[in-house]
Design an enzyme around this catalytic site. Sequence first.
Site, PDB file in Angstrom:
ATOM      1  N   HIS A   1       0.760  -1.064  -0.149  1.00 20.19           N
ATOM      2  CA  HIS A   1      -0.107   0.040  -0.007  1.00 20.19           C
ATOM      3  C   HIS A   1       0.885   1.157   0.130  1.00 20.19           C
ATOM      4  CE1 HIS A   1       0.532   0.878   4.319  1.00 20.19           C
ATOM      5  NE2 HIS A   1       0.739  -0.104   4.502  1.00 20.19           N
TER       6      HIS A   1
ATOM      7  N   CYS B   1       2.752  -4.927   7.093  1.00 18.34           N
ATOM      8  CA  CYS B   1       2.308  -4.731   5.268  1.00 18.34           C
ATOM      9  C   CYS B   1       3.643  -3.860   5.150  1.00 18.34           C
ATOM     10  CB  CYS B   1       0.930  -3.988   5.365  1.00 18.34           C
ATOM     11  SG  CYS B   1      -0.572  -4.541   5.869  1.00 18.34           S
TER      12      CYS B   1
END
Length: 561
Positions: free
Chosen positions: A463, A482
């Site tokens: 992301h 992440c």
Amino acid sequence: MKHQIIVSNLLSGLVVLCLFACGHKKSAPKQKVIVENIRDLDEVVKENIGERLSFIADNGGLMEDSVPVLRLSALQHFYQQGGQMAQWSAKGVPAEGVNAMLTEIREAIQVGLLPDKYHAKMLTEALQQVQSDPGAQKDAALWARVDVMMSDAFMKMATHLHYGIAARDSITLRKDSLYSDTVLVTMLQHALKEKDISGALHALEPVHAGYLALKEGVAAFKEKYDGHTWDTLPLNYTDTTAFKVLLTNRLVQGGYVDTAGLEKDADGLLTDTTLLKKGVKKFQQEFNIYADGIAGKRTVAALNRPAADWLIQAAVNMERWRKLPDSMPRQYIMVNIPGYTMQVIDSGEVKIASRVIVGTPRNRTPVLNSVMTNFILYPYWRVPYSIVFKEMLPAIKKDVGYLAQKNLEVIDHHGNVVDPYTIDWTKLGKGHFPYVLRQMDGLDNSLGIMKFNFQNKYSVYLHDTNNRGLFKNSFRAMSHGCVRVQQWDSLAMYLVREDTVRHPRDSIKAWISREEKKQVNLARRIPIYLRYFTAEGKEGTLLFHDDIYGEDKILRKQMGY
């Protein structure tokens, strides 16, 4: 008296049972068997080969040098096929492949392997004995020892070059994990017949560009530092004159400072202190340490590591390449966790290279294989419960206004937004929390403008981020697991570049400018691999990365380093 007889009989029986059940390791085969008539040598070597195979069977798979064989059944099959005759010598003369095999063993570190695993010491001593002592040419025991060890070394090296040393794990992409006995025997027979031991072995190595670059870097590193030793520096020190003298000597030993003809003071220090800083900076640049020219604890620890230890770090990473398949997909995404990089590879070319931010040592980014399925513009962030309980709930209990500050909504199990001031937060915890915390989309969202989804059991994804300044940091293990991508926009454009019917050119830019919340499903799913490489080859040199999660230590142990 009766009881004494019973006890005595029981003890005698136990001794007999132990002798048969436990057994004794068979004594080592004869170390010297001189055959006067050279015409009889090969036949006596044959007998000694049989003795050695029996010894290995009785000795738990260990050879005379205490090094385990790859697989006894493969050796037995090889010598049965050859009538148990010697395959690496004839009448006291070594076969042409002997020197080639010994060279491969001695230089095993150049392909990420340790010579000791392939009987280097005993084979070297045996062949030196043949060269220096004419009588040794008639030693049947010596030739049998050389023969069996050479055969095992070839089979073991062939297997390790192709499959690696460590056992396959959950992310190993190879469908097979070992050569059968028949394949190993055929391979060795062909190599001996064609007199091409080196060619047969090196044909088994990975052909991936990353592996070849690493191999090239290892060769250059070994050439530069082979035989070099240097003094170690104290880890606990003060910036004293004595330490500066030690540091200067260490930098000279490594070739980072040339003091020839330079002026020194009474303490032996360079009068030009900037030269010392330049030397430290030169070392830091070579070993991928933030180049501030200051010999801090991390730099000193790196200065103290011997060259062999750096080579083992490279070897560990060559092992990781061997767990990949023989060929990779035409297109794929590769994230190198400790290297803090992401690459998009297309037909062997790097189309996109980006810095990334990965998980902290406490919240590790997992290694995995997956397929990217879609990406979302202006995504919501559903806060993982681990973060809710560790970080957010204590802050909310102190001040409910924390939710507004972090742009967070509270969602109940029906999907409805709940007013946080109507909730008694003091009664909530790990055992009872019937809500989801969701960060609203927009530039304040921790996911930034875009989120890239791929299937995995860890609930991680790639992301954007709302804190893009962090990409300037050299240490970027800073997320909750992440992967934050600096070139997120280039990645999105690449993923839809061929799907011009559904996504005309510049459509993504238009959606972003209008701040549209949108999910883009990929017409062609692209494989993604999250991997852990702490050493890479770059422009003919080695590029090292910190072992941020301690994974190298684990793999070193598995490989016997």
